[in-house]
Scaffold this motif. Structure first.
Motif, PDB file in Angstrom:
ATOM      1  N   ASN A 172      -7.655  -1.677  -0.277  1.00 58.99           N
ATOM      2  CA  ASN A 172      -7.677  -1.767  -1.747  1.00 58.99           C
ATOM      3  C   ASN A 172      -6.631  -2.747  -2.256  1.00 58.99           C
ATOM      4  O   ASN A 172      -6.864  -3.458  -3.232  1.00 58.99           O
ATOM      5  CB  ASN A 172      -7.470  -0.391  -2.380  1.00 58.99           C
ATOM      6  CG  ASN A 172      -8.649   0.524  -2.166  1.00 58.99           C
ATOM      7  OD1 ASN A 172      -9.721   0.085  -1.760  1.00 58.99           O
ATOM      8  ND2 ASN A 172      -8.461   1.799  -2.426  1.00 58.99           N
ATOM      9  N   THR A 178       2.670   1.504  -3.590  1.00 57.56           N
ATOM     10  CA  THR A 178       1.768   1.858  -4.697  1.00 57.56           C
ATOM     11  C   THR A 178       0.892   3.059  -4.380  1.00 57.56           C
ATOM     12  O   THR A 178       0.122   3.487  -5.229  1.00 57.56           O
ATOM     13  CB  THR A 178       0.874   0.668  -5.066  1.00 57.56           C
ATOM     14  OG1 THR A 178       0.087   0.303  -3.926  1.00 57.56           O
ATOM     15  CG2 THR A 178       1.691  -0.508  -5.549  1.00 57.56           C
ATOM     16  N   ALA A 197       0.838  -1.204   0.000  1.00 55.18           N
ATOM     17  CA  ALA A 197       0.000   0.000   0.000  1.00 55.18           C
ATOM     18  C   ALA A 197       0.872   1.253   0.000  1.00 55.18           C
ATOM     19  O   ALA A 197       0.597   2.212  -0.726  1.00 55.18           O
ATOM     20  CB  ALA A 197      -0.922  -0.007   1.208  1.00 55.18           C
ATOM     21  N   THR A 249      -1.642   3.261  -2.339  1.00 56.84           N
ATOM     22  CA  THR A 249      -3.019   2.789  -2.362  1.00 56.84           C
ATOM     23  C   THR A 249      -3.393   2.405  -0.941  1.00 56.84           C
ATOM     24  O   THR A 249      -2.540   1.968  -0.179  1.00 56.84           O
ATOM     25  CB  THR A 249      -3.128   1.532  -3.260  1.00 56.84           C
ATOM     26  OG1 THR A 249      -2.558   1.828  -4.532  1.00 56.84           O
ATOM     27  CG2 THR A 249      -4.555   1.094  -3.452  1.00 56.84           C
ATOM     28  N   GLN A 297      -7.331  -5.914  -4.487  1.00 61.85           N
ATOM     29  CA  GLN A 297      -6.627  -6.134  -5.756  1.00 61.85           C
ATOM     30  C   GLN A 297      -5.995  -7.522  -5.788  1.00 61.85           C
ATOM     31  O   GLN A 297      -6.032  -8.202  -6.819  1.00 61.85           O
ATOM     32  CB  GLN A 297      -5.559  -5.055  -5.967  1.00 61.85           C
ATOM     33  CG  GLN A 297      -6.132  -3.685  -6.244  1.00 61.85           C
ATOM     34  CD  GLN A 297      -5.110  -2.575  -6.141  1.00 61.85           C
ATOM     35  OE1 GLN A 297      -3.984  -2.775  -5.697  1.00 61.85           O
ATOM     36  NE2 GLN A 297      -5.504  -1.376  -6.550  1.00 61.85           N
TER      37      GLN A 297
END
Length: 160
Positions: free
Chosen positions: A138, A132, A129, A134, A142
């Motif tokens: 999430n 990226t 996380a 993100t 993913q």
């Protein structure tokens, strides 16, 4: 952080850096370009690193961002790999690994990158996380979707 320690870290994480770069750009030459640019950026921005324990995720975030920039600048590249002939026993294993590799490479972004970071680099979802940029839920979503996609892709490969 001293220059010598920085170089040690770069050598230690070279394979992880390459895996992240290649997962995004899908081309050996572009991945090498991303690596050299990333090392330069990391060294230049080394004073901004607050916690040396977070060096790996900080470095991989730089690699990821540099690779995404490369894709935006030059568009997507198609990989052209060739593999040497192998013995009959090895061919089955190689075929399986190639099918998995091709399946992972065929995943769209961001699924391909999170799979590489999670399964090949053994990073926790919190680090992914961070790399990226993100949210962690999430990333988990993913990964779940990527596993489903891989299951379908590999089922097609092995049923044919």
């Amino acid at each position: 952080m001293q220059k010598e320690r920085f170089c040690e870290y770069i050598r230690e994480y070279e394979n992880a850096m390459y895996a992240v770069a290649f997962s995004v750009v899908q081309n050996e030459a572009d991945a090498a370009e991303v690596l050299s640019e990333s090392v330069y950026r990391a060294y230049k921005n080394l004073p901004s690193l607050r916690n040396s324990k977070a060096f790996k995720s900080w470095l991989l975030r730089i690699v990821h961002n540099t690779a995404v920039e490369e894709i935006r600048k030059h568009g997507k590249c198609i990989p052209t790999d060739s593999f040497p002939e192998a013995e009959a026993e090895e061919r089955v294993e190689i075929t399986t690994k190639l099918a998995l590799r091709e399946a992972v490479e065929s995943l769209p972004q961001p699924y391909r990158t999170v799979v590489v970071l999670f399964y090949y680099e053994n990073l926790p979802t919190s680090d992914i996380a961070n790399i990226t940029q993100t949210a962690e839920p999430n990333v988990r979503k993913q990964l779940s979707r990527a596993r489903g996609m891989l299951k379908e892709l590999l089922k097609e490969d092995f049923l044919e």
